[in-house]
Design a protein around this motif. Structure first.
Motif, short mmCIF file in Angstrom:
data_model
loop_
_atom_site.label_atom_id
_atom_site.label_comp_id
_atom_site.label_asym_id
_atom_site.label_seq_id
_atom_site.Cartn_x
_atom_site.Cartn_y
_atom_site.Cartn_z
N GLN A 103 0.82 -1.21 0.00
CA GLN A 103 0.00 0.00 0.00
C GLN A 103 0.86 1.27 0.00
OE1 GLN A 103 -3.36 -0.07 -0.24
NE2 GLN A 103 -3.12 -2.29 -0.41
N PRO A 104 0.44 2.33 -0.72
CA PRO A 104 1.17 3.60 -0.63
C PRO A 104 1.16 4.12 0.80
CG PRO A 104 -0.39 3.62 -2.47
CD PRO A 104 -0.69 2.39 -1.65
N GLN A 105 2.26 4.69 1.22
CA GLN A 105 2.33 5.23 2.58
C GLN A 105 3.47 6.23 2.69
OE1 GLN A 105 4.28 2.23 5.49
NE2 GLN A 105 3.30 0.96 3.91
N LEU A 115 7.29 9.45 0.21
CA LEU A 115 5.97 8.97 -0.17
C LEU A 115 6.22 7.77 -1.07
CD1 LEU A 115 2.98 11.14 -1.52
CD2 LEU A 115 3.20 8.67 -1.75
N VAL A 116 6.01 6.58 -0.52
CA VAL A 116 6.38 5.33 -1.18
C VAL A 116 5.13 4.72 -1.83
CG1 VAL A 116 7.49 3.09 -0.92
CG2 VAL A 116 8.18 5.00 0.53
N THR A 117 5.21 4.49 -3.14
CA THR A 117 4.05 4.02 -3.90
C THR A 117 4.39 2.73 -4.62
OG1 THR A 117 3.44 6.34 -4.25
CG2 THR A 117 2.30 4.69 -5.56
N ILE A 139 -2.52 8.75 -3.28
CA ILE A 139 -1.28 9.51 -3.40
C ILE A 139 -1.50 10.97 -3.01
CG2 ILE A 139 0.42 10.40 -5.05
CD1 ILE A 139 0.19 7.75 -6.55
N ALA A 140 -2.61 11.57 -3.48
CA ALA A 140 -2.89 12.96 -3.16
C ALA A 140 -3.10 13.15 -1.66
CB ALA A 140 -4.13 13.43 -3.93
N MET A 154 8.60 8.31 -4.39
CA MET A 154 9.29 7.24 -5.09
C MET A 154 8.34 6.06 -5.21
SD MET A 154 11.70 5.74 -2.02
CE MET A 154 11.67 4.06 -2.65
N GLY A 155 8.48 5.29 -6.24
CA GLY A 155 7.60 4.14 -6.37
C GLY A 155 7.65 3.52 -7.74
N HIS A 156 6.72 2.60 -7.95
CA HIS A 156 6.67 1.79 -9.16
C HIS A 156 5.36 2.11 -9.86
CE1 HIS A 156 9.39 -1.28 -10.67
NE2 HIS A 156 8.36 -1.93 -11.17
#
Length: 371
Positions: A103-105, A115-117, A139-140, A154-156
């Motif tokens: 989960q994004p967090q 902010l890891v996505t 994300i917002a 940062m994320g995928h």
């Protein structure tokens, strides 16, 4: 994207080398964090030896200084309600902070916000739009909580504006076959977020997108021959207390992948002998009906003696295929034959038929181009 392979894979040592070079740069530049934006592992079921080698490299980094996002490859072979290898093997290690449960967090360390996505799994083609809406909403919400602190998203994530090594296909970052659909967001959406900078994994071709320095870092080494012309490395990012961000591309020497068509470039082998080194890989495309010259044989032997890995491919020539469909016999090209087969399958919905046709055309193109 580091894509640590399993020990039996020919990319195993190269993938570990790229990870160790990133840790080397972390130490040399006295960086505060090492951020990995997904696909640390190439599979959702890495072998114990691969996990141990990753831990060995990461132990050189102080506590809570590695931040990891999950990628799509870490979900390969993993049921949706099971843990991926980041959660299962690394999230509890003292040097690691990871986005758990996929989960994004927000992860805050010493006043800095990540902010890891992770990669968003899409249940099916009918769920793409709803997944995109949920992803952007989450994300917002997380970005609004950063409250002006220095931060990195940062994320995928798959971006609508992304480009690829080949203009008509994705390449190795879409080898996950459990789903051919993805949730997309736009660079404008990420630019509008109150974060200092956004940098992503997932697309292997390094590129800058948007208007604020965002983009894809790219894979850490040349994962396959489709990436043979690309520079590889990682970002060195500076973000000050006011959130002003800058970055430099730290290019590294990686194993070279070179493809030579002996039909079109009969003298290209001489340049390879002069420029390659042990461990590099060469793919030779040959005409099955042609004989190598004595000079070509000499240079091929020299490359082998140097420790260069050689791979041989024969060019695929156009041939007619005989296809039998419900009592119908026809002579046709491979693409026409597959199209006729798909069109004759009444149980296949149009979207699936189109996706399979595109996939088949992509495979045939790769074969003919020797990739």
């Amino acid at each position: 994207d580091v894509h640590i392979m399993n020990p039996s894979h020919p990319n195993y040592e190269e993938s570990l080398s790229s990870l160790n070079k990133a840790v080397d740069a972390f130490e040399e530049t006295e960086s505060d964090f090492l951020a990995i934006s997904g696909d640390l592992f190439d599979s959702g079921n890495p072998k114990p030896e691969a996990v141990a080698r990753v831990r060995e490299a990461m132990r050189r980094i102080p506590k809570n200084r590695v931040v990891i996002s999950g990628g799509n490859h870490e979900q390969q072979g993993v049921f949706s309600d099971h843990r991926n290898p980041i959660d299962a093997y690394l999230a509890q290690d003292p040097w690691c902070r990871a986005s758990v449960d996929g989960q994004p967090q927000n992860i805050e360390i010493d006043g800095f916000q990540f902010l890891v996505t992770p990669w968003a799994r899409v249940a099916g083609a009918s769920q793409v739009q709803s997944t995109e809406e949920i992803l952007k909403q989450r994300i917002a919400e997380l970005a609004s909580q950063i409250d002006g602190k220095p931060s990195l998203l940062m994320g995928h994530i798959a971006l609508e504006e992304a480009s690829f090594s080949h203009p008509e296909r994705r390449g190795s970052e879409q080898s996950m076959m459990t789903s051919m659909t993805e949730a997309l967001v736009g660079a404008d959406f990420l630019d509008a977020l109150p974060v200092s900078l956004w940098r992503l994994g997932h697309i292997h071709k390094r590129q800058d997108l948007g208007s604020r320095g965002g983009g894809y870092v790219g894979s850490a080494y040349k994962v396959n021959f489709g990436e043979r012309h690309e520079a590889k490395g990682f970002d060195i990012i500076d973000i000050d207390e006011k959130g002003n961000a800058s970055l430099d591309f730290h290019q590294i020497r990686v194993r070279e992948l070179v493809q030579i068509n002996l039909i079109e470039e009969p003298r290209g082998l001489k340049l390879l002998v002069e420029n390659l080194r042990e461990g590099d890989r060469v793919r030779l495309i040959e005409d099955p009906d042609a004989q190598r010259t004595s000079t070509q044989e000499k240079y091929i032997s020299e490359l082998s003696r140097m420790g260069v890995d050689l791979e041989y491919r024969q060019i695929v020539k156009e041939v007619a295929q005989k296809v039998y469909l419900s009592g119908l016999t026809t002579e046709s090209s491979p693409v026409d034959a597959m199209r006729q087969y798909i069109n004759g399958d009444d149980s296949m919905d149009p979207e699936t038929a189109s996706r399979r046709m595109n996939r088949f055309s992509d495979i045939l193109t790769r074969v003919n181009e020797g990739e």
